[in-house]
Design a protein around this motif. Structure first.
Motif, PDB file in Angstrom:
ATOM      1  N   ALA A  14       0.867  -1.186   0.000  1.00  7.19           N
ATOM      2  CA  ALA A  14       0.000   0.000   0.000  1.00  7.19           C
ATOM      3  C   ALA A  14       0.900   1.232   0.000  1.00  7.19           C
ATOM      4  N   GLY A  15       0.614   2.182  -0.825  1.00 11.97           N
ATOM      5  CA  GLY A  15       1.454   3.388  -0.910  1.00 11.97           C
ATOM      6  C   GLY A  15       2.561   3.248  -1.947  1.00 11.97           C
ATOM      7  N   GLU A  16       2.990   2.007  -2.186  1.00  9.57           N
ATOM      8  CA  GLU A  16       4.093   1.794  -3.135  1.00  9.57           C
ATOM      9  C   GLU A  16       3.649   2.095  -4.573  1.00  9.57           C
ATOM     10  N   ALA A  17       2.413   1.753  -4.886  1.00  8.56           N
ATOM     11  CA  ALA A  17       1.926   1.962  -6.255  1.00  8.56           C
ATOM     12  C   ALA A  17       2.016   3.449  -6.611  1.00  8.56           C
ATOM     13  N   GLU A  18       1.525   4.288  -5.713  1.00  4.30           N
ATOM     14  CA  GLU A  18       1.540   5.733  -5.990  1.00  4.30           C
ATOM     15  C   GLU A  18       2.974   6.261  -6.076  1.00  4.30           C
ATOM     16  N   GLN A  19       3.824   5.720  -5.199  1.00  7.77           N
ATOM     17  CA  GLN A  19       5.241   6.126  -5.210  1.00  7.77           C
ATOM     18  C   GLN A  19       5.896   5.771  -6.552  1.00  7.77           C
ATOM     19  N   LEU A  20       5.603   4.558  -7.030  1.00  9.83           N
ATOM     20  CA  LEU A  20       6.186   4.106  -8.307  1.00  9.83           C
ATOM     21  C   LEU A  20       5.682   4.947  -9.474  1.00  9.83           C
ATOM     22  N   VAL A  21       4.419   5.355  -9.402  1.00  8.87           N
ATOM     23  CA  VAL A  21       3.858   6.205 -10.454  1.00  8.87           C
ATOM     24  C   VAL A  21       4.637   7.523 -10.512  1.00  8.87           C
ATOM     25  N   LYS A  22       4.866   8.123  -9.348  1.00  8.13           N
ATOM     26  CA  LYS A  22       5.565   9.413  -9.312  1.00  8.13           C
ATOM     27  C   LYS A  22       7.023   9.263  -9.751  1.00  8.13           C
ATOM     28  N   LYS A  23       7.640   8.158  -9.329  1.00  8.37           N
ATOM     29  CA  LYS A  23       9.019   7.872  -9.748  1.00  8.37           C
ATOM     30  C   LYS A  23       9.099   7.711 -11.263  1.00  8.37           C
ATOM     31  N   THR A  24       8.089   7.040 -11.822  1.00  9.69           N
ATOM     32  CA  THR A  24       8.081   6.795 -13.275  1.00  9.69           C
ATOM     33  C   THR A  24       8.039   8.120 -14.029  1.00  9.69           C
ATOM     34  N   ILE A  25       7.201   9.036 -13.566  1.00  8.51           N
ATOM     35  CA  ILE A  25       7.065  10.324 -14.254  1.00  8.51           C
ATOM     36  C   ILE A  25       8.398  11.085 -14.189  1.00  8.51           C
ATOM     37  N   LYS A  26       9.032  11.040 -13.007  1.00 11.32           N
ATOM     38  CA  LYS A  26      10.337  11.713 -12.840  1.00 11.32           C
ATOM     39  C   LYS A  26      11.409  11.074 -13.718  1.00 11.32           C
ATOM     40  N   SER A  27      11.344   9.742 -13.833  1.00 11.30           N
ATOM     41  CA  SER A  27      12.404   8.994 -14.528  1.00 11.30           C
ATOM     42  C   SER A  27      12.526   9.360 -15.998  1.00 11.30           C
ATOM     43  N   LYS A  28      11.445   9.956 -16.536  1.00 10.48           N
ATOM     44  CA  LYS A  28      11.469  10.287 -17.970  1.00 10.48           C
ATOM     45  C   LYS A  28      12.552  11.315 -18.279  1.00 10.48           C
ATOM     46  N   ASN A  29      12.893  12.136 -17.270  1.00 15.79           N
ATOM     47  CA  ASN A  29      13.893  13.192 -17.501  1.00 15.79           C
ATOM     48  C   ASN A  29      15.184  12.939 -16.736  1.00 15.79           C
ATOM     49  N   GLU A  30      15.428  11.709 -16.355  1.00 15.81           N
ATOM     50  CA  GLU A  30      16.627  11.422 -15.570  1.00 15.81           C
ATOM     51  C   GLU A  30      17.484  10.385 -16.270  1.00 15.81           C
ATOM     52  N   ALA A  31      18.743  10.277 -15.819  1.00 14.50           N
ATOM     53  CA  ALA A  31      19.605   9.193 -16.329  1.00 14.50           C
ATOM     54  C   ALA A  31      19.125   7.908 -15.673  1.00 14.50           C
ATOM     55  N   TRP A  32      19.040   6.832 -16.434  1.00 14.35           N
ATOM     56  CA  TRP A  32      18.538   5.582 -15.887  1.00 14.35           C
ATOM     57  C   TRP A  32      19.655   4.787 -15.218  1.00 14.35           C
ATOM     58  N   PRO A  33      19.418   4.294 -14.010  1.00 14.74           N
ATOM     59  CA  PRO A  33      20.467   3.541 -13.309  1.00 14.74           C
ATOM     60  C   PRO A  33      20.788   2.252 -14.057  1.00 14.74           C
ATOM     61  N   GLN A  34      22.050   1.937 -14.187  1.00 10.13           N
ATOM     62  CA  GLN A  34      22.448   0.751 -14.977  1.00 10.13           C
ATOM     63  C   GLN A  34      22.443  -0.500 -14.092  1.00 10.13           C
ATOM     64  N   VAL A  35      21.329  -0.720 -13.424  1.00 12.66           N
ATOM     65  CA  VAL A  35      21.255  -1.803 -12.431  1.00 12.66           C
ATOM     66  C   VAL A  35      21.251  -3.194 -13.065  1.00 12.66           C
TER      67      VAL A  35
END
Ligand code: CP
Ligand code: NVA
Length: 303
Positions: A14-35
């Motif tokens: 619970a709460g993780e889904a919304e967090q992942l959504v916000k992270k996804t939107i931010k990730s569009k303009n960030e360098a992607w971690p080479q994990v």
């Protein structure tokens, strides 16, 4: 890294889904971690795919990893070889499996026997990555979740199951109109109701499409006949004839309603001809957001 499977939307905290959504939107303009550098992910598909295969392959590539695709003819899950044996073998070669299966049970067995994460790329029961990516699209368009009305018109299928649980998790009201015999199953409803109690969202199972569409912020539909149900095509075409998303149905919704569809669409069946084109900016955002969400999910699982 601890093994974590994503077979259902309910596998997100619970709460993780919304967090992942916000992270996804931010990730569009960030360098992607080479994990995933030096890591490989298997894509096992028992059914055809455009979006899910492309977006997962690209997501793995964006994170520095290597994706190996196995087509429906190649695997023979449970036929050429037992599912536990496949799970054990894959665990010796790759660091994760993304699987699209007919039976959800096949995914559960894979997850049980594999020592690597197993991700549901669509089963007969759920399509969790579609639902979470759709939350990204909804958030981008509406800027919030709480209090929105989403009307699902058509079949209470895998896409509907995952979307219902996802909406309940983030506080979107979910109104679904289906013929009675194609309604959401009780077990899915029980899971969704638990989240809905926490987020104060409303779930309504209806038969009348216009009632579901009334004051909708989002109208969502999917095919009447899913992959694996092809022999029911004629029977379903008759059962769902009144469940088309068309201009008349849209007139009951809010003025700024958006129409969503996971694709592939059958123009002239669940959506009237012209509807996909009219709402293409949202619908193709949905397809694009599969890539962004799944990259964020993999980055989270392998961090
Ligand atoms: N929406 C979706 O999962 O599309 P594919 O079947 O093409 O992967
Ligand atoms: N309900 C559809 C979704 C396809 C992405 C199916 O299972 O075929």
């Amino acid at each position: 890294m601890t093994k974590r499977d994503i077979l259902s939307v309910a596998d997100f905290a619970a709460g993780e889904a919304e967090q992942l959504v916000k992270k996804t939107i931010k990730s569009k303009n960030e360098a992607w971690p080479q994990v995933l550098a030096g890591k490989s992910i298997a894509l096992l598909f028992e059914k055809p795919s455009l979006r899910t295969r492309m977006s997962f392959e690209l997501a793995v590539h964006h994170l520095g990893g290597y994706a190996i695709y196995m087509s429906p003819e190649e695997i023979g899950l449970g036929k050429r070889e037992s599912v536990p044996d496949v799970a054990h073998v894959l665990s010796r070669y790759v660091q994760g499996a993304v699987a699209r299966t007919f039976l959800h049970r096949t995914l559960e067995t894979m997850a049980e026997y594999a020592s690597i994460p197993v991700i549901n790329a669509l089963s007969d029961y759920e399509h969790p990555c579609q639902a979470l990516a759709d939350l990204v699209t909804i958030y981008e368009r509406k800027g919030k979740f709480k209090g929105l009305n989403l009307a699902f018109i058509g079949d209470g299928n895998n896409v509907a199951n995952s979307l219902l649980i996802a909406c309940a998790m983030v506080g979107i009201n979910f109104l679904i109109a289906t013929p009675q015999e194609y309604s959401i199953q009780d077990n899915v409803l029980r899971i969704a109701n638990k989240y809905a109690e926490q987020t104060d969202s409303h779930i309504m199972l209806l038969e009348e499409p216009a009632m579901a569409a009334k004051d909708a912020d989002v109208i969502y539909t999917d095919v009447w006949t899913s992959m694996g149900q092809e022999e029911e095509y004629e029977q379903r075409r008759i059962a769902f004839a009144e469940y088309q998303v068309n201009e008349k149905l849209l007139s009951y919704a809010k003025k700024d309603v958006i129409v969503m569809h996971p694709l592939p669409a059958h123009h002239g069946e669940e959506v009237a001809v012209g509807i996909i084109d009219k709402y293409r900016s949202v619908i193709f955002d949905q397809a694009e957001n599969r890539l962004h969400f799944q990259r964020t999910l993999l980055a989270e699982l392998y961090k």
